[in-house]
Design a protein around this motif. Sequence first.
Motif, PDB file in Angstrom:
ATOM      1  N   GLY A  62       0.799  -1.215   0.000  1.00 50.00           N
ATOM      2  CA  GLY A  62       0.000   0.000   0.000  1.00 50.00           C
ATOM      3  C   GLY A  62       0.829   1.261   0.000  1.00 50.00           C
ATOM      4  N   LEU A  63       1.840   1.287   0.847  1.00 50.85           N
ATOM      5  CA  LEU A  63       2.649   2.506   0.998  1.00 50.85           C
ATOM      6  C   LEU A  63       3.766   2.643  -0.036  1.00 50.85           C
ATOM      7  CD1 LEU A  63       2.903   2.650   4.890  1.00 50.85           C
ATOM      8  CD2 LEU A  63       1.585   4.180   3.396  1.00 50.85           C
ATOM      9  N   CYS A  64       4.189   1.510  -0.614  1.00 56.37           N
ATOM     10  CA  CYS A  64       5.320   1.557  -1.545  1.00 56.37           C
ATOM     11  C   CYS A  64       4.932   1.314  -3.004  1.00 56.37           C
ATOM     12  CB  CYS A  64       6.378   0.545  -1.134  1.00 56.37           C
ATOM     13  SG  CYS A  64       7.074   0.884   0.501  1.00 56.37           S
ATOM     14  N   LEU A  65       3.723   0.828  -3.253  1.00 57.32           N
ATOM     15  CA  LEU A  65       3.273   0.607  -4.630  1.00 57.32           C
ATOM     16  C   LEU A  65       2.026   1.428  -4.952  1.00 57.32           C
ATOM     17  CD1 LEU A  65       3.708  -3.268  -4.937  1.00 57.32           C
ATOM     18  CD2 LEU A  65       5.172  -1.498  -5.903  1.00 57.32           C
ATOM     19  N   LEU A  66       0.947   1.185  -4.197  1.00 61.86           N
ATOM     20  CA  LEU A  66      -0.322   1.840  -4.534  1.00 61.86           C
ATOM     21  C   LEU A  66      -0.300   3.339  -4.252  1.00 61.86           C
ATOM     22  CD1 LEU A  66      -3.121   1.426  -5.688  1.00 61.86           C
ATOM     23  CD2 LEU A  66      -3.943   0.955  -3.380  1.00 61.86           C
ATOM     24  N   THR A  67       0.194   3.742  -3.102  1.00 60.86           N
ATOM     25  CA  THR A  67       0.217   5.173  -2.771  1.00 60.86           C
ATOM     26  C   THR A  67       1.051   5.963  -3.781  1.00 60.86           C
ATOM     27  OG1 THR A  67      -0.204   4.727  -0.436  1.00 60.86           O
ATOM     28  CG2 THR A  67       0.725   6.868  -0.969  1.00 60.86           C
ATOM     29  N   PRO A  68       2.266   5.518  -4.138  1.00 60.33           N
ATOM     30  CA  PRO A  68       3.005   6.249  -5.178  1.00 60.33           C
ATOM     31  C   PRO A  68       2.272   6.255  -6.529  1.00 60.33           C
ATOM     32  CG  PRO A  68       4.493   4.823  -3.964  1.00 60.33           C
ATOM     33  CD  PRO A  68       3.096   4.468  -3.527  1.00 60.33           C
ATOM     34  N   ALA A  69       1.659   5.129  -6.880  1.00 64.28           N
ATOM     35  CA  ALA A  69       0.941   5.051  -8.158  1.00 64.28           C
ATOM     36  C   ALA A  69      -0.232   6.024  -8.210  1.00 64.28           C
ATOM     37  CB  ALA A  69       0.450   3.627  -8.402  1.00 64.28           C
ATOM     38  N   MET A  70      -0.815   6.297  -7.052  1.00 63.71           N
ATOM     39  CA  MET A  70      -1.954   7.211  -6.984  1.00 63.71           C
ATOM     40  C   MET A  70      -1.514   8.665  -6.800  1.00 63.71           C
ATOM     41  SD  MET A  70      -4.443   5.188  -7.493  1.00 63.71           S
ATOM     42  CE  MET A  70      -5.812   6.255  -7.146  1.00 63.71           C
ATOM     43  N   GLY A  71      -0.199   8.905  -6.756  1.00 57.05           N
ATOM     44  CA  GLY A  71       0.318  10.260  -6.648  1.00 57.05           C
ATOM     45  C   GLY A  71       0.691  10.687  -5.236  1.00 57.05           C
ATOM     46  N   GLY A  72       0.574   9.776  -4.267  1.00 56.47           N
ATOM     47  CA  GLY A  72       0.878  10.116  -2.878  1.00 56.47           C
ATOM     48  C   GLY A  72       2.340  10.005  -2.505  1.00 56.47           C
ATOM     49  N   GLY A  73       3.162   9.499  -3.418  1.00 53.81           N
ATOM     50  CA  GLY A  73       4.586   9.365  -3.148  1.00 53.81           C
ATOM     51  C   GLY A  73       4.915   8.142  -2.317  1.00 53.81           C
ATOM     52  N   MET A  74       6.194   7.782  -2.329  1.00 54.44           N
ATOM     53  CA  MET A  74       6.681   6.649  -1.545  1.00 54.44           C
ATOM     54  C   MET A  74       6.435   6.913  -0.067  1.00 54.44           C
ATOM     55  SD  MET A  74       8.116   3.677  -1.673  1.00 54.44           S
ATOM     56  CE  MET A  74       8.837   3.540  -3.287  1.00 54.44           C
ATOM     57  N   LEU A  75       5.856   5.953   0.609  1.00 55.53           N
ATOM     58  CA  LEU A  75       5.530   6.072   2.034  1.00 55.53           C
ATOM     59  C   LEU A  75       4.677   7.318   2.318  1.00 55.53           C
ATOM     60  CD1 LEU A  75       8.952   5.002   3.583  1.00 55.53           C
ATOM     61  CD2 LEU A  75       6.889   3.594   3.323  1.00 55.53           C
ATOM     62  N   ALA A  76       3.826   7.671   1.360  1.00 57.55           N
ATOM     63  CA  ALA A  76       2.858   8.767   1.499  1.00 57.55           C
ATOM     64  C   ALA A  76       3.513  10.127   1.705  1.00 57.55           C
ATOM     65  CB  ALA A  76       1.864   8.463   2.616  1.00 57.55           C
ATOM     66  N   ARG A  77       4.725  10.310   1.223  1.00 51.72           N
ATOM     67  CA  ARG A  77       5.448  11.562   1.477  1.00 51.72           C
ATOM     68  C   ARG A  77       4.805  12.773   0.814  1.00 51.72           C
ATOM     69  NH1 ARG A  77       8.942   9.438  -2.556  1.00 51.72           N
ATOM     70  NH2 ARG A  77       9.104  10.896  -4.275  1.00 51.72           N
ATOM     71  N   ASN A  78       3.994  12.570  -0.226  1.00 47.12           N
ATOM     72  CA  ASN A  78       3.342  13.690  -0.905  1.00 47.12           C
ATOM     73  C   ASN A  78       1.923  13.941  -0.404  1.00 47.12           C
ATOM     74  OD1 ASN A  78       5.652  13.878  -2.460  1.00 47.12           O
ATOM     75  ND2 ASN A  78       4.800  12.732  -4.164  1.00 47.12           N
ATOM     76  N   THR A  79       1.549  13.302   0.674  1.00 45.28           N
ATOM     77  CA  THR A  79       0.213  13.512   1.224  1.00 45.28           C
ATOM     78  C   THR A  79       0.255  14.644   2.247  1.00 45.28           C
ATOM     79  OG1 THR A  79       0.536  11.827   2.934  1.00 45.28           O
ATOM     80  CG2 THR A  79      -0.442  11.087   0.854  1.00 45.28           C
ATOM     81  N   PRO A  80      -0.876  15.269   2.518  1.00 44.07           N
ATOM     82  CA  PRO A  80      -0.884  16.405   3.452  1.00 44.07           C
ATOM     83  C   PRO A  80      -0.365  16.070   4.851  1.00 44.07           C
ATOM     84  CG  PRO A  80      -2.955  16.278   2.256  1.00 44.07           C
ATOM     85  CD  PRO A  80      -2.174  15.049   1.896  1.00 44.07           C
ATOM     86  N   ASN A  81      -0.619  14.867   5.328  1.00 40.72           N
ATOM     87  CA  ASN A  81      -0.172  14.483   6.657  1.00 40.72           C
ATOM     88  C   ASN A  81       0.382  13.061   6.602  1.00 40.72           C
ATOM     89  OD1 ASN A  81       0.242  13.853   9.348  1.00 40.72           O
ATOM     90  ND2 ASN A  81      -1.569  14.970  10.027  1.00 40.72           N
ATOM     91  N   GLN A  82       1.649  12.952   6.248  1.00 36.11           N
ATOM     92  CA  GLN A  82       2.288  11.660   6.029  1.00 36.11           C
ATOM     93  C   GLN A  82       2.191  10.754   7.253  1.00 36.11           C
ATOM     94  OE1 GLN A  82       6.549  11.778   5.476  1.00 36.11           O
ATOM     95  NE2 GLN A  82       6.571   9.786   4.463  1.00 36.11           N
ATOM     96  N   ALA A  83       2.492  11.275   8.426  1.00 32.45           N
ATOM     97  CA  ALA A  83       2.474  10.445   9.639  1.00 32.45           C
ATOM     98  C   ALA A  83       1.081   9.889   9.892  1.00 32.45           C
ATOM     99  CB  ALA A  83       2.962  11.254  10.838  1.00 32.45           C
TER     100      ALA A  83
END
Length: 160
Positions: A114-135
Amino acid sequence: MLHLILFSITVGITATLVFDLWKYATDRLRGRSGSPWGLIGRWVLGLGQGRWRLDQSRRDPPGRAETATGWIFHYAVGIAYAAMLPLFWGAGYVAAPGLWPAVIVGFGLTTLAGLCLLTPAMGGGMLARNTPNQAQRIIETLQNHAIFALALYMGARAFA
C-alpha cells in the motif's frame, strides 16, 4: 486444489469485507467520504495503456466502469493475499492456520504494498510523502492493515 481455491476466495473476500467495514466506520468518524475505488479503477485501467501512475490532470469523476474495476481489483487483491497463506506455508495452513503467517501477509506485505506501490501510483509518493499528513496516513494504514491481518487469520480459522 479446489479446496485451496475455495479457501482463498472465502477467506480473501471475508477479510477484505471486514477491512472495508472497518475503513467505512473509521472514515465516517473522521468525516471522510471513503476509499477512492473509482480512481483506483482508473489507475488499473490505465495500466493496460502503459500508464503506471494515475493521471492527476484528470478532474472528471470516475465512471461506473472505473468504479467497478476498482472494487473488483480490491477484492481480487484480497483473494490473492489469502492465497499466499497456503502457497507460502503449505496446504496444511488451511487445516491449521497460524497467526504469524496472517500477520506477515495481512499486515506486513499489505502495508508495504500500500505505501510503496499503490500510494506512489496514486500520486501520494513513496511512504505517502506527498500527502498532506504523512504520519497520519502511515498510522491509519497500519491500523487498517492490522484489521485486515486479524480478519485474514479469523477467516482462516473459521474456514478450518
